[in-house]
Design a protein around this motif. Structure first.
Motif, PDB file in Angstrom:
ATOM      1  N   ASP A 152       0.723  -0.692  -0.102  1.00  0.00           N
ATOM      2  CA  ASP A 152       0.155  -0.138   0.631  1.00  0.00           C
ATOM      3  C   ASP A 152       0.961   1.274   0.391  1.00  0.00           C
ATOM      4  OD1 ASP A 152      -1.869  -2.422   1.009  1.00  0.00           O
ATOM      5  OD2 ASP A 152      -3.632   0.201   1.157  1.00  0.00           O
ATOM      6  N   LYS A 153       0.377   1.748  -0.466  1.00  0.00           N
ATOM      7  CA  LYS A 153       0.754   3.577  -0.907  1.00  0.00           C
ATOM      8  C   LYS A 153      -0.158   4.344  -0.809  1.00  0.00           C
ATOM      9  CE  LYS A 153       4.625   6.588  -3.202  1.00  0.00           C
ATOM     10  NZ  LYS A 153       5.434   6.528  -2.336  1.00  0.00           N
ATOM     11  N   TRP A 154      -0.397   5.582   0.105  1.00  0.00           N
ATOM     12  CA  TRP A 154      -1.664   6.432   0.383  1.00  0.00           C
ATOM     13  C   TRP A 154      -1.145   7.662  -0.151  1.00  0.00           C
ATOM     14  CZ3 TRP A 154      -3.217   3.734   5.533  1.00  0.00           C
ATOM     15  CH2 TRP A 154      -3.689   2.774   5.019  1.00  0.00           C
ATOM     16  N   HIS A 155       0.591   8.457  -0.143  1.00  0.00           N
ATOM     17  CA  HIS A 155      -0.027   9.308  -0.952  1.00  0.00           C
ATOM     18  C   HIS A 155       1.589   9.715  -1.973  1.00  0.00           C
ATOM     19  CE1 HIS A 155      -3.067  10.387   2.023  1.00  0.00           C
ATOM     20  NE2 HIS A 155      -1.812  10.117   2.838  1.00  0.00           N
ATOM     21  N   GLU A 156       1.953  10.184  -2.635  1.00  0.00           N
ATOM     22  CA  GLU A 156       3.062  10.605  -3.413  1.00  0.00           C
ATOM     23  C   GLU A 156       4.125  10.274  -1.734  1.00  0.00           C
ATOM     24  OE1 GLU A 156       5.804   9.362  -6.319  1.00  0.00           O
ATOM     25  OE2 GLU A 156       3.920   9.812  -6.888  1.00  0.00           O
TER      26      GLU A 156
ATOM     27  N   PRO B  76       5.567   3.416   1.134  1.00  0.00           N
ATOM     28  CA  PRO B  76       4.493   2.495   0.711  1.00  0.00           C
ATOM     29  C   PRO B  76       4.702   1.536   2.223  1.00  0.00           C
ATOM     30  CG  PRO B  76       6.466   2.441  -0.847  1.00  0.00           C
ATOM     31  CD  PRO B  76       6.445   3.933   0.563  1.00  0.00           C
ATOM     32  N   PHE B  77       3.786   0.921   2.326  1.00  0.00           N
ATOM     33  CA  PHE B  77       3.592  -0.444   3.527  1.00  0.00           C
ATOM     34  C   PHE B  77       3.030  -2.076   3.053  1.00  0.00           C
ATOM     35  CE2 PHE B  77      -0.485  -0.585   5.628  1.00  0.00           C
ATOM     36  CZ  PHE B  77      -0.915   0.029   5.111  1.00  0.00           C
ATOM     37  N   SER B  78       3.744  -2.627   3.669  1.00  0.00           N
ATOM     38  CA  SER B  78       3.096  -4.066   3.505  1.00  0.00           C
ATOM     39  C   SER B  78       2.731  -4.850   4.314  1.00  0.00           C
ATOM     40  CB  SER B  78       4.540  -5.093   2.953  1.00  0.00           C
ATOM     41  OG  SER B  78       5.081  -4.009   1.740  1.00  0.00           O
TER      42      SER B  78
ATOM     43  N   GLY C 293       8.613  -3.461   4.463  1.00  0.00           N
ATOM     44  CA  GLY C 293       8.282  -4.838   2.856  1.00  0.00           C
ATOM     45  C   GLY C 293       7.886  -5.538   2.708  1.00  0.00           C
ATOM     46  N   PRO C 294       7.621  -6.539   1.524  1.00  0.00           N
ATOM     47  CA  PRO C 294       6.518  -7.929   1.631  1.00  0.00           C
ATOM     48  C   PRO C 294       7.276  -8.779   2.727  1.00  0.00           C
ATOM     49  CG  PRO C 294       8.083  -7.190  -0.602  1.00  0.00           C
ATOM     50  CD  PRO C 294       7.580  -5.821   0.263  1.00  0.00           C
ATOM     51  N   VAL C 295       8.750  -8.878   1.970  1.00  0.00           N
ATOM     52  CA  VAL C 295       9.177 -10.008   2.608  1.00  0.00           C
ATOM     53  C   VAL C 295       9.441  -9.642   5.252  1.00  0.00           C
ATOM     54  CG1 VAL C 295      11.781 -11.123   2.710  1.00  0.00           C
ATOM     55  CG2 VAL C 295      11.188 -10.315   0.887  1.00  0.00           C
ATOM     56  N   ASN C 296      10.004  -8.678   4.733  1.00  0.00           N
ATOM     57  CA  ASN C 296       9.976  -8.078   6.541  1.00  0.00           C
ATOM     58  C   ASN C 296       8.380  -8.598   7.077  1.00  0.00           C
ATOM     59  OD1 ASN C 296       9.501  -4.896   8.436  1.00  0.00           O
ATOM     60  ND2 ASN C 296      10.849  -6.982   8.904  1.00  0.00           N
ATOM     61  N   ALA C 297       7.467  -7.906   6.076  1.00  0.00           N
ATOM     62  CA  ALA C 297       6.228  -8.540   6.764  1.00  0.00           C
ATOM     63  C   ALA C 297       5.715 -10.149   6.262  1.00  0.00           C
ATOM     64  CB  ALA C 297       5.429  -8.320   5.937  1.00  0.00           C
TER      65      ALA C 297
END
Ligand code: ZN
Length: 549
Positions: A398-402, A406-408, A430-434
């Motif tokens: 997800d990324k909500w503003h420029e 982003p977060f995963s 990031g996805p791997v961290n999540a």
């Protein structure tokens, strides 16, 4: 090169080493390194230049509190300024204020520098040298003179270069260290000039080389062969421009057996924030790594076939790598290392070798992934069971503003050792961290020791360069639990999948090694409500208790 006479080792990592472009050590770092150098058995530690900065002055205050067992601390400075007496020179005063048993002072011995840099007469330089050393000798036990640019001076005006070191000798210097400051001299030039200096002096001589021609270590050895008794250098060769002579290599070359050599080298890399050099002689990760099948079968018969020195004497390890070059010998070596040698039949070894070659043809590498290889072997033998069953995962980015990072979020469903299914989600940067967090959350209730495990390194390598974003990637993960470090590998055209494979191997390996029975999972709240309202991670929802598929 065996040395019969005692060679003094003088470390200048904390002074010359700190003149490296990208190195900045705090006072605490410097104190830690000083202690380690003392443990290693270094004779002299040059702590810094008290006249040049406050940080170095602080080091000399604090180092007095360390209980050094062997090393003497030296303060560094330069000869007095041209137009005043040594007793009136502020920098010499600061050097004395450092209150060390050894003072090392650098001065000019090349006529070019006297004329162009100092812009004084040659006679005036001789006076500066004599006056400075005589003054310091009145106040400090041991005075070492660093003859700056001695070898360039000797090549251009040998009479003057020798006159300079004689002036220092007459004033009572305890040792005169000849410097190849610009690092441009060759070993035979060092040999000749060192011999000439030894003939001219009463005081013993030392050697201080820089590595601008990649021969600083060779030049140092040449000087020792000619009669020098002190070696100046830095750990890992840190230093101005291309660095100083690397003490780690010199110590190895002098056949000094120092079991904490590798450890000291790693500490300096870590504090200097530099990635260790794998290929570094004696202490590098690859220094005793054997890859070709022929080499591996050789060292199994006799280590001297492919090793010039025993790695253990320097605190390093022998490693056997697995690769497309591997033969039976590498596999047998590994089975011995893992303690399963006697259990493998010829057929199993052949099958393992075939499987290894098949996987490597696909792009797997086990060079940095010993743990994945051990699991592969144990699975072939049927000796390892999976500690959980994978059901599914989903990863959202997800990324909500420029402007916002982003977060995963990862959601994982697994079946635990008790047959129950759990669904866990976690947020990560990031996805791997999540994924890592969600998997750990799912498993920690069964295997609490996983809480103490962490990812130490994560590397992604793109394999098919021409294939653009569709290329396969190989992920190498290094994990640690504080006691050991292990590497695992994953491969896919999807980076999340490749990471997942490496992640699962990493967890399975830890659980296999810990060899603990799973705990019975406490019956969690199962009404679907968030257990922890503050965090979106950490929720655990048990779906259908004891639901066997
Ligand atoms: Zn230097």
């Amino acid at each position: 090169m065996a040395v019969a006479k005692k060679i003094q080792i003088y470390d200048t990592t904390l002074r010359d080493g700190c003149q490296s472009e990208d190195v900045s050590l705090t006072t605490a770092d410097k104190l830690q390194i000083a202690e380690r150098l003392d443990d290693l058995g270094i004779d002299y530690i040059e702590g810094g230049w008290p006249g040049s900065n406050a940080r170095d002055a602080a080091f000399f205050q604090e180092v007095k509190r360390l209980k050094l067992r062997h090393a003497k601390i030296a303060a560094f400075g330069s000869t007095r300024r041209a137009n005043i007496r040594a007793s009136a020179d502020r920098n010499l005063q600061l050097m004395l204020d450092a209150d060390t048993p050894v003072a090392t002072v650098v001065g000019k011995t090349w006529d070019l520098h006297v004329r162009e840099a100092l812009r004084i007469s040659l006679a005036a330089n001789l006076e500066i040298l004599n006056d400075t050393i005589a003054y310091l000798k009145k106040h400090v036990d041991e005075v070492i003179f660093d003859a700056e640019h001695f070898f360039d001076g000797y090549a251009n005006n040998p009479e003057f270069a020798i006159d300079c070191i004689k002036a220092v000798d007459d004033a009572g210097a305890d040792l005169i260290c000849l410097c190849d400051t610009n690092g441009g001299r060759m070993p035979w030039e060092i040999e000749e000039a060192t011999k000439a200096a030894i003939v001219a002096l009463r005081a013993p001589v030392g050697i201080h080389c820089h590595n601008d021609s990649e021969v600083a270590v060779a030049n140092t050895l040449a000087a020792i062969r000619s009669g020098a008794v002190q070696v100046q250098g830095t750990i890992n060769g840190l230093g101005e421009r291309c660095g100083n002579a690397n003490l780690v290599s010199i110590i190895g070359n002098l056949q000094l057996k120092l079991k904490t050599l590798k450890e000291t080298s790693m500490l300096v890399y870590e504090l200097a924030n530099i990635i260790p050099n794998r290929r570094q002689a004696y202490v590098g990760g690859s220094a005793f790594a054997h890859k070709a099948g022929l080499h591996v079968s050789g060292i199994q018969r006799n280590v001297h076939t492919y090793e010039h020195v025993d790695p253990v004497l320097l605190g390093n390890d022998r490693r056997v790598l697995l690769s497309e070059l591997s033969g039976r010998a590498n596999i047998l070596y590994k089975t011995r290392e893992f303690g399963i040698e006697s259990e493998l039949t010829k057929e199993q070894i052949a099958a393992l070798l075939d499987e290894l070659k098949r996987l490597e043809a696909l792009g797997y590498t086990f060079d940095g992934a010993d743990a994945s290889f051990e699991l592969l072997m144990l699975r072939t033998l049927g000796r390892v069971k999976d500690h959980f069953n994978f059901i599914s995962f989903r990863v959202f980015d997800d990324k909500w503003h420029e402007e916002q990072a982003p977060f995963s979020e990862a959601v994982i469903v697994i079946e635990g050792p008790d047959g129950r299914r759990t669904r866990n989600s976690a947020i990560g940067n990031g996805p791997v961290n999540a994924l890592d967090s969600a998997l750990r959350q799912a498993l920690v209730p069964y295997y609490p020791s996983l809480a103490g495990m962490q990812l130490a390194d994560y590397k992604v390598r793109v394999l098919d360069n021409g294939a653009g974003t569709g290329a396969r990637v190989r992920v190498l993960i290094e994990s640690t639990d504080g006691r050991r470090r292990w590497g695992t590998v994953g491969l896919s055209s999807n980076v999340v999948e490749a990471s997942w494979q490496a992640l699962v191997d990493s967890v399975e390996f830890k659980l296999h090694k810990d060899n603990v029975k799973p705990k019975t999972r406490p019956l969690a709240v199962s009404n679907g409500a968030r257990r922890n309202a503050k965090s979106r991670g950490g929720e655990t929802i048990v779906n259908g208790v004891a639901a066997k598929p």
